[in-house]
Every structure is written in C-alpha cells, then in structure tokens.
Write a protein that holds these residues in place. Structure first.
Motif, PDB file in Angstrom:
ATOM      1  N   UNK A 185     -10.715  -2.142 -31.993  1.00 31.82           N
ATOM      2  CA  UNK A 185     -10.523  -1.468 -33.259  1.00 31.82           C
ATOM      3  C   UNK A 185     -11.730  -0.562 -33.468  1.00 31.82           C
ATOM      4  N   UNK A 186     -11.481   0.664 -33.959  1.00 33.69           N
ATOM      5  CA  UNK A 186     -12.575   1.616 -34.063  1.00 33.69           C
ATOM      6  C   UNK A 186     -12.475   2.386 -35.359  1.00 33.69           C
ATOM      7  N   UNK A 187     -13.609   2.896 -35.794  1.00 30.16           N
ATOM      8  CA  UNK A 187     -13.673   3.682 -37.018  1.00 30.16           C
ATOM      9  C   UNK A 187     -14.729   4.756 -36.915  1.00 30.16           C
ATOM     10  N   UNK A 188     -14.530   5.819 -37.701  1.00 33.60           N
ATOM     11  CA  UNK A 188     -15.439   6.967 -37.662  1.00 33.60           C
ATOM     12  C   UNK A 188     -15.424   7.638 -39.026  1.00 33.60           C
ATOM     13  N   UNK A 189     -16.620   8.084 -39.471  1.00 30.71           N
ATOM     14  CA  UNK A 189     -16.722   8.824 -40.722  1.00 30.71           C
ATOM     15  C   UNK A 189     -17.804   9.888 -40.595  1.00 30.71           C
ATOM     16  N   UNK A 190     -17.508  11.061 -41.101  1.00 29.16           N
ATOM     17  CA  UNK A 190     -18.458  12.170 -41.144  1.00 29.16           C
ATOM     18  C   UNK A 190     -18.473  12.673 -42.577  1.00 29.16           C
TER      19      UNK A 190
ATOM     20  N   UNK B 276     -24.011  12.904 -42.583  1.00 32.21           N
ATOM     21  CA  UNK B 276     -24.203  11.668 -41.839  1.00 32.21           C
ATOM     22  C   UNK B 276     -22.924  11.345 -41.092  1.00 32.21           C
ATOM     23  N   UNK B 277     -23.080  10.861 -39.879  1.00 35.11           N
ATOM     24  CA  UNK B 277     -21.951  10.432 -39.068  1.00 35.11           C
ATOM     25  C   UNK B 277     -22.172   8.989 -38.626  1.00 35.11           C
ATOM     26  N   UNK B 278     -21.133   8.186 -38.748  1.00 36.49           N
ATOM     27  CA  UNK B 278     -21.191   6.785 -38.333  1.00 36.49           C
ATOM     28  C   UNK B 278     -19.899   6.470 -37.590  1.00 36.49           C
ATOM     29  N   UNK B 279     -20.024   5.841 -36.447  1.00 32.72           N
ATOM     30  CA  UNK B 279     -18.858   5.394 -35.692  1.00 32.72           C
ATOM     31  C   UNK B 279     -19.135   4.012 -35.134  1.00 32.72           C
ATOM     32  N   UNK B 280     -18.068   3.208 -34.963  1.00 29.87           N
ATOM     33  CA  UNK B 280     -18.224   1.843 -34.459  1.00 29.87           C
ATOM     34  C   UNK B 280     -16.934   1.403 -33.781  1.00 29.87           C
ATOM     35  N   UNK B 281     -17.077   0.481 -32.822  1.00 27.37           N
ATOM     36  CA  UNK B 281     -15.943  -0.121 -32.133  1.00 27.37           C
ATOM     37  C   UNK B 281     -16.212  -1.604 -31.927  1.00 27.37           C
ATOM     38  N   UNK B 282     -15.130  -2.372 -31.931  1.00 31.70           N
ATOM     39  CA  UNK B 282     -15.252  -3.824 -31.739  1.00 31.70           C
ATOM     40  C   UNK B 282     -14.034  -4.326 -30.983  1.00 31.70           C
ATOM     41  N   UNK B 283     -14.275  -5.161 -29.969  1.00 28.53           N
ATOM     42  CA  UNK B 283     -13.176  -5.738 -29.199  1.00 28.53           C
ATOM     43  C   UNK B 283     -12.336  -6.652 -30.092  1.00 28.53           C
TER      44      UNK B 283
END
Length: 444
Positions: free
Chosen positions: A318-323, A332-339
């Motif tokens: 599952x992944x997410x991204x925000x700018x 600011x940019x933040x992105x993350x992923x998790x199994x």
C-alpha cells in the motif's frame, strides 16, 4: 629683329605639333573598315556583332603580313578573340578571362581536392592537387568557391591573378550543431537526449509491457544495453559491466541499496521520482563509481501551487504520496510504502517471497530443524522540502528511508527437548541531503 625671329620660331613649333597629331590620327583606322579590306584580300568572312567592333580604332596591319599574322595583330590591338569556325569563316567575340588557381587549407597548408568553384551556372571542381580552371565572361563576374568545413569565398574575376595560377587559402569553419532530442524513443515518456543519454519522464510515462506499475529500475531495464542477469533491480548490468560498476543516485545522493524483496522491486517511489537519466558510456570525472554507467533519479525541482496526492493498493504493498505547497515560496513532498503481508498474503506476495527464499536457509533447513512463522516485511519513506526565497536562490532538503526484514523461527529436537530460536535478517538505508544554491539565475 629678335622679336620677329621669336615669333617665327613659335609658329614653326605650333604647326609642327599639328602635323604630328594629324599623322597619329591617320595612323589608326576603324576596325570594320580593316575587316572589309581583309575579306577582299584573303577571301575570308568575318562574323561579328556590330556593337562589338563599330567604335574600335586600331592600327592597320602591314600588307605584307599573312592572314594568321594579321589576325594576331588585330587580337593585340582590339583585345578581341578571333575564332576560326572554318577555313574561310572567322568569328569575332569578346575575349573571355580564364581564371585558375590552387586551393589550400590555411592551417595545414594541404591541397584541397574536389572543391566546388562556380561562376553563375557554370562550375568545376578542383583536382587532387587542388588546381582548378574556370572561364569568366566579364571582369565583374562573381566566382564562388565552396567546400564543406571551410568558409565560402566570393570574389570578382578582376581580383584574380590572370598572369599566373596563384594559391588561394580557405579558412576552416566550425559549426556548432543544435541539440538533438529524440522524443518517445520507445514509448511515450522515454526520450533520447542530445548528449546520448536516455531520460524517462514519469509525468508522461506509459506502462511498459510486463510491468504492472511504474517501477523505476524495472523500467530502466527496457532500454537498450541494460539488463539484469537474475531479473532483479539489484544486479543491473550496463553495457556488459557488472552491477558494482554502476553509479545510482537519487537527487545527487549516492545510493548503495536499490530494491525491496532483496532486489525484486525498486525501493524508489515512482510518484516522487519524476525523471530518470541513464548514461551508458560511463560517468563524468566529478562522479565516481560510474565505470559502466550512471542511473540518476531526480525529483521535481519546482514548487507545486496546488495540493496533489494519491493513495494506492496493489497485491504487494500500500502506498501514498502528497505534494503540498507551503505558501508561495515553499512546498513539501512526502511518500511512503508498506508491505501488506501483515494484513493479507496474496498469491503475488507469496510468489515474490518464494523467489527470494529460493535456495536459502529459509526455504529448506537441515533435516533436524524446521522453520515456522516465516515473515517478510518492507517499507520506505521519502521526504523533500523545497524553498525558493527569491528567483535566484534555491534550498532543497531530501530524506529517504528504506528497510527490509525477514524473520522466521527455527525448531529443533535437542536431547529429547524441543528448542526454538528466532533468526532475523534486516536491511536498512537512510540518506539525507541539504542542497543550497545562491545567485545562479535558475528559474523553475
């Protein structure tokens, strides 16, 4: 008496001068009149344009001269050309200029063969020694000398040395070609730049065959000269080199870890990694470890005026991204992923795990030991802050964190007693960068 003698002397001088002038005038005759006499004497015919000879006055040739000698005399006197059409017909034309010369390179002093020399619609080329001959009808004819790699010469015929074939030097001309960019090299979003490098722009990118998402390092392997010996993103070979001869950077940060699932998928979030440049012919002197090539990943370098984000789920993570903008001068940019293995194990996840566990202690332990509670987890996070206090100042802060972990329990019967221990393998990477430029005049 003296005055009378002086007057008589002056009169003699004056009349003597008139006699000389009269004799000079009688010594020249119009050329048409001479031609008529020659036609009657030698039985020949002269063809000419009346406008060419009517105004010409020449000294009559001696009557004892032959026809050939008479023609030579008239050539010298009239500066015209007499051409024998037949034994009894002679054509009179305006004398043409015959230009010649040797063309050489001004720097090397070497002869220039096959140079184009033109006079209007007429033209010729130089021989291997750089020699040429070309005819000019008028002294004002413009002779053009043109050769690839040298500056073109345009010179009127009157400025050529007609007495001998002189040397003419050509000056080399260096042209700077415009940058050539081949857009949509393989698919939309893949461009070939003027310096020979390849660029992937994920803003325009379309999915490659065999990929279910925009994986950065998997997409790079679709480019010519790039392959992986074990179909992973950790062992990419560029131009036949080994994977440890590649330089991988993320916004200028040198990266030593490149993938999750121990190389099966890229650890770089494609939502945040906007462009990827591939240099297949080695790296510049300012960059090290790029013997085979360089994979340079870059994030956006401009401030987004509006909030932009996304959330996605696939069969692996599952992944997410925000700018988001922070006023008009920062974002600011933040992105993350998790199994998703902690919640559900999908068939895709199981196949990926079996792939990394193949031929390892995880898959098959000793005969007296059994593995249980096998688990695999990965996650990553990226952070980037942009601040543009003015049109010429830039401040960028980057941070990336990635982790992989495999854990399982080993069970064994020791002296009639069941014993259990946990084995864990972790892989962790943290990188950060602060980049500041001032007064370079670059605008987003």
């Amino acid at each position: 008496m003296n005055k009378r003698l002086l007057i008589l002397f002056c009169l003699v001088l004056v009349f003597n001068n008139y006699t000389i002038i009269a004799q000079e005038r009688e010594a020249t005759t119009s050329l048409p009149r001479i031609l008529v006499e020659l036609q009657e004497r030698f039985g020949v015919q002269f063809n000419y344009a009346s406008t060419l000879v009517d105004e010409l006055q020449v000294t009559p040739p001696d009557t004892t001269l032959s026809l050939e000698q008479t023609i030579d005399h008239l050539k010298t006197q009239s500066n015209l050309d007499f051409v024998y059409v037949s034994d009894s017909i002679i054509s009179i034309k305006k004398k043409r200029l015959m230009l010649c010369g040797y063309l050489l390179d001004v720097q090397s002093n070497e002869a220039l063969p096959y140079v184009t020399v033109k006079n209007g619609t007429r033209g010729t080329i130089t021989n291997p020694e750089g020699y040429f001959e070309i005819e000019a009808a008028h002294a004002t004819d413009v002779i053009q000398i043109r050769h690839i790699g040298h500056k073109t010469i345009q010179r009127e015929a009157q400025f050529f040395n007609t007495a001998k074939c002189a040397r003419i030097y050509l000056i080399p001309e260096h042209e700077q070609l415009e940058e050539v960019i081949l857009y949509q090299y393989l698919i939309r979003g893949v461009d070939k730049l003027g310096n020979g490098s390849l660029q992937i722009d994920f803003n325009k990118f379309s999915i490659l065959p065999g990929l279910i998402e925009e994986d950065v390092l998997q997409s790079v392997q679709a480019l010519p000269g790039i392959q992986s010996i074990d179909e992973t993103v950790s062992n990419i070979n560029i131009r036949g080199g080994s994977n440890d001869q590649n330089l991988i950077t993320w916004d200028g940060i040198k990266m030593y870890q490149s993938g999750h699932f121990f190389g099966l998928i890229s650890m770089y979030n494609p939502h945040m990694t906007q462009k990827v440049e591939l240099h297949k012919n080695g790296s510049g002197a300012s960059e090290t470890d790029g013997v085979s090539g360089t994979i340079a990943m870059k994030t956006k370098d401009y401030i987004n005026p509006e909030i932009n984000g996304s959330i996605g789920v696939n069969l692996i993570d599952v992944n997410g991204f925000i700018d988001a903008p922070l006023g008009q001068k920062a974002s600011i940019q933040i992105s993350a992923r998790k199994a998703i293995s902690n919640f559900i194990e999908t068939p895709t996840y199981t196949k990926y795990f079996d792939r990394i566990a193949q031929d390892t202690e995880i898959e098959k332990n000793t005969a007296t030991e059994k593995n249980s509670d096998i688990g695999f987890d990965f996650h990553d996070a990226s952070f980037r802050l942009l601040f543009h206090p003015s049109d010429k100042d830039r401040l960028r802060v980057n941070f990336i964190y990635t982790a992989n972990e495999v854990s399982f329990n080993e069970n064994a019967l020791v002296s009639g007693e069941v014993k259990e221990r946990q084995s864990t393998l972790s892989q962790l990477s943290i990188a950060q960068e602060v980049f500041n430029t001032k007064g370079i005049g670059r605008k987003p």
